[in-house]
Scaffold this active site. Structure first.
Site, PDB file in Angstrom:
ATOM      1  N   LYS A  10      69.054 -17.172 -58.611  1.00 17.47           N
ATOM      2  CA  LYS A  10      70.355 -16.878 -58.400  1.00 17.47           C
ATOM      3  C   LYS A  10      70.517 -15.259 -58.554  1.00 17.47           C
ATOM      4  O   LYS A  10      69.559 -14.519 -58.679  1.00 17.47           O
ATOM      5  CB  LYS A  10      71.126 -17.276 -59.883  1.00 17.47           C
ATOM      6  CG  LYS A  10      71.358 -18.873 -59.834  1.00 17.47           C
ATOM      7  CD  LYS A  10      72.183 -19.227 -61.066  1.00 17.47           C
ATOM      8  CE  LYS A  10      72.290 -20.765 -61.219  1.00 17.47           C
ATOM      9  NZ  LYS A  10      73.126 -21.057 -62.145  1.00 17.47           N
ATOM     10  N   TYR A  50      79.240 -25.910 -55.799  1.00 13.70           N
ATOM     11  CA  TYR A  50      79.671 -26.470 -57.053  1.00 13.70           C
ATOM     12  C   TYR A  50      80.946 -27.473 -57.134  1.00 13.70           C
ATOM     13  O   TYR A  50      81.345 -27.452 -58.450  1.00 13.70           O
ATOM     14  CB  TYR A  50      79.979 -25.225 -57.850  1.00 13.70           C
ATOM     15  CG  TYR A  50      78.428 -24.479 -58.316  1.00 13.70           C
ATOM     16  CD1 TYR A  50      77.466 -25.324 -59.271  1.00 13.70           C
ATOM     17  CD2 TYR A  50      78.190 -23.335 -57.849  1.00 13.70           C
ATOM     18  CE1 TYR A  50      76.465 -24.735 -59.368  1.00 13.70           C
ATOM     19  CE2 TYR A  50      76.636 -22.908 -58.286  1.00 13.70           C
ATOM     20  CZ  TYR A  50      75.936 -23.237 -59.241  1.00 13.70           C
ATOM     21  OH  TYR A  50      74.966 -22.814 -59.376  1.00 13.70           O
ATOM     22  N   ASN A 113      72.089 -17.112 -65.211  1.00 14.71           N
ATOM     23  CA  ASN A 113      71.200 -17.694 -65.824  1.00 14.71           C
ATOM     24  C   ASN A 113      69.797 -17.832 -65.069  1.00 14.71           C
ATOM     25  O   ASN A 113      69.140 -18.983 -65.336  1.00 14.71           O
ATOM     26  CB  ASN A 113      71.532 -19.016 -66.887  1.00 14.71           C
ATOM     27  CG  ASN A 113      72.057 -19.977 -65.927  1.00 14.71           C
ATOM     28  OD1 ASN A 113      72.150 -19.843 -64.470  1.00 14.71           O
ATOM     29  ND2 ASN A 113      72.419 -21.156 -66.517  1.00 14.71           N
ATOM     30  N   HIS A 116      68.881 -22.142 -60.683  1.00 13.22           N
ATOM     31  CA  HIS A 116      69.627 -23.694 -60.514  1.00 13.22           C
ATOM     32  C   HIS A 116      68.391 -24.616 -60.306  1.00 13.22           C
ATOM     33  O   HIS A 116      67.560 -24.486 -59.418  1.00 13.22           O
ATOM     34  CB  HIS A 116      70.628 -23.601 -59.444  1.00 13.22           C
ATOM     35  CG  HIS A 116      71.052 -24.803 -59.255  1.00 13.22           C
ATOM     36  ND1 HIS A 116      72.117 -25.487 -59.512  1.00 13.22           N
ATOM     37  CD2 HIS A 116      70.783 -25.937 -58.053  1.00 13.22           C
ATOM     38  CE1 HIS A 116      72.411 -26.790 -58.943  1.00 13.22           C
ATOM     39  NE2 HIS A 116      71.466 -26.800 -58.004  1.00 13.22           N
ATOM     40  N   GLU A 127      72.514 -31.267 -52.332  1.00  5.14           N
ATOM     41  CA  GLU A 127      72.239 -29.617 -52.603  1.00  5.14           C
ATOM     42  C   GLU A 127      71.186 -29.391 -51.393  1.00  5.14           C
ATOM     43  O   GLU A 127      71.454 -28.235 -50.502  1.00  5.14           O
ATOM     44  CB  GLU A 127      71.847 -29.537 -53.791  1.00  5.14           C
ATOM     45  CG  GLU A 127      72.712 -29.592 -54.808  1.00  5.14           C
ATOM     46  CD  GLU A 127      72.634 -29.339 -56.250  1.00  5.14           C
ATOM     47  OE1 GLU A 127      73.524 -29.602 -56.804  1.00  5.14           O
ATOM     48  OE2 GLU A 127      71.362 -29.175 -56.445  1.00  5.14           O
TER      49      GLU A 127
HETATM   50  P1  GDP Z   1      72.665 -26.276 -65.488  1.00  8.55           P
HETATM   51  O1  GDP Z   1      72.664 -27.566 -64.945  1.00  8.55           O
HETATM   52  O2  GDP Z   1      71.922 -26.008 -66.431  1.00  8.55           O
HETATM   53  O3  GDP Z   1      72.624 -25.322 -64.355  1.00  8.55           O
HETATM   54  O4  GDP Z   1      74.166 -26.101 -66.091  1.00  8.55           O
HETATM   55  P2  GDP Z   1      75.542 -26.815 -65.732  1.00  8.55           P
HETATM   56  O5  GDP Z   1      75.440 -27.762 -64.516  1.00  8.55           O
HETATM   57  O6  GDP Z   1      76.199 -27.330 -66.974  1.00  8.55           O
HETATM   58  O7  GDP Z   1      76.574 -25.627 -65.092  1.00  8.55           O
HETATM   59  C1  GDP Z   1      76.208 -25.161 -63.913  1.00  8.55           C
HETATM   60  C2  GDP Z   1      76.126 -23.763 -63.888  1.00  8.55           C
HETATM   61  O8  GDP Z   1      77.393 -23.212 -64.274  1.00  8.55           O
HETATM   62  C3  GDP Z   1      75.151 -23.083 -64.903  1.00  8.55           C
HETATM   63  O9  GDP Z   1      73.818 -22.870 -64.388  1.00  8.55           O
HETATM   64  C4  GDP Z   1      75.969 -21.667 -65.185  1.00  8.55           C
HETATM   65  O10 GDP Z   1      75.492 -20.920 -64.264  1.00  8.55           O
HETATM   66  C5  GDP Z   1      77.271 -22.024 -65.042  1.00  8.55           C
HETATM   67  N1  GDP Z   1      78.030 -22.228 -66.332  1.00  8.55           N
HETATM   68  C6  GDP Z   1      77.800 -23.454 -67.157  1.00  8.55           C
HETATM   69  N2  GDP Z   1      78.427 -22.935 -68.115  1.00  8.55           N
HETATM   70  C7  GDP Z   1      79.072 -21.854 -68.211  1.00  8.55           C
HETATM   71  C8  GDP Z   1      80.009 -21.051 -69.054  1.00  8.55           C
HETATM   72  O11 GDP Z   1      80.246 -21.516 -70.190  1.00  8.55           O
HETATM   73  N3  GDP Z   1      80.339 -19.805 -68.522  1.00  8.55           N
HETATM   74  C9  GDP Z   1      79.949 -19.501 -67.520  1.00  8.55           C
HETATM   75  N4  GDP Z   1      80.437 -18.413 -66.888  1.00  8.55           N
HETATM   76  N5  GDP Z   1      79.034 -20.052 -66.595  1.00  8.55           N
HETATM   77  C10 GDP Z   1      78.765 -21.194 -66.939  1.00  8.55           C
END
Ligand code: GDP
Length: 138
Positions: A10, A50, A113, A116, A127
């Site tokens: 990222k 997304y 973070n 992905h 994807e």
């Molecule tokens: P992952 O599968 O661990 O990447 O997590 P998710 O599928 O739940 O969320 C997708 C992405 O959305 C995450 O990797 C983060 O970059 C973002 N994200 C998730 N939760 C939050 C949040 O509470 N705040 C923000 N700003 N971004 C979030």
């Protein structure tokens, strides 16, 4: 049996110069990098990627962040690639990620973070197809 998954380094990790270190961790964990490229995407392209998160409160923040600078999308191959990459990445929130995971080492917040990784076979297929043409995947 070998499986393919999709990953993105990222914009936060690229900006901080962590690309090579993250790729080294991925290779050390036994993944083959099938294909990789450096590119930037528009906010609309991030929204398409997304789309499953469209109703989430952080959707705008997430899609602006993902279009804020260069990224490295890639396809990785390994036995149990999808589950093993998720383990190597660590928890979504780096504060909750285990020692030694990519997010523990290289991520700064739940939003920014570092990496992905696809969460299931169907999402991996979508994807991979979103970022790469068949001819890039041989
Ligand atoms: P992952 O599968 O661990 O990447 O997590 P998710 O599928 O739940 O969320 C997708 C992405 O959305 C995450 O990797 C983060 O970059 C973002 N994200 C998730 N939760 C939050 C949040 O509470 N705040 C923000 N700003 N971004 C979030």
């Amino acid at each position: 049996m070998s499986q393919r998954t999709f990953s993105i380094i990222k914009p936060d990790a690229v900006r901080k110069g962590y690309t090579a270190a993250i790729l080294a961790a991925i290779e050390k964990a036994g993944f083959k990098i099938v294909t990789i490229k450096r590119m930037s995407i528009s906010t609309a392209q991030a929204e398409g990627f997304y789309h499953v998160h469209a109703a989430r409160p952080f959707f705008g923040e997430l899609t602006r962040f993902m279009s804020s600078g260069p990224i490295f999308p890639m396809v990785l191959e390994k036995d149990k690639a999808i589950a093993d990459l998720r383990l190597l990445m660590g928890a979504t929130d780096p504060a909750k990620a285990d020692e030694g995971t990519i997010r523990k080492q290289f991520a700064s917040s739940i939003g920014e973070n570092a990496i992905h990784g696809s969460d299931a076979e169907e999402t991996a297929a979508f994807e991979i197809g979103y970022f790469f043409a068949g001819i890039e995947l041989q």
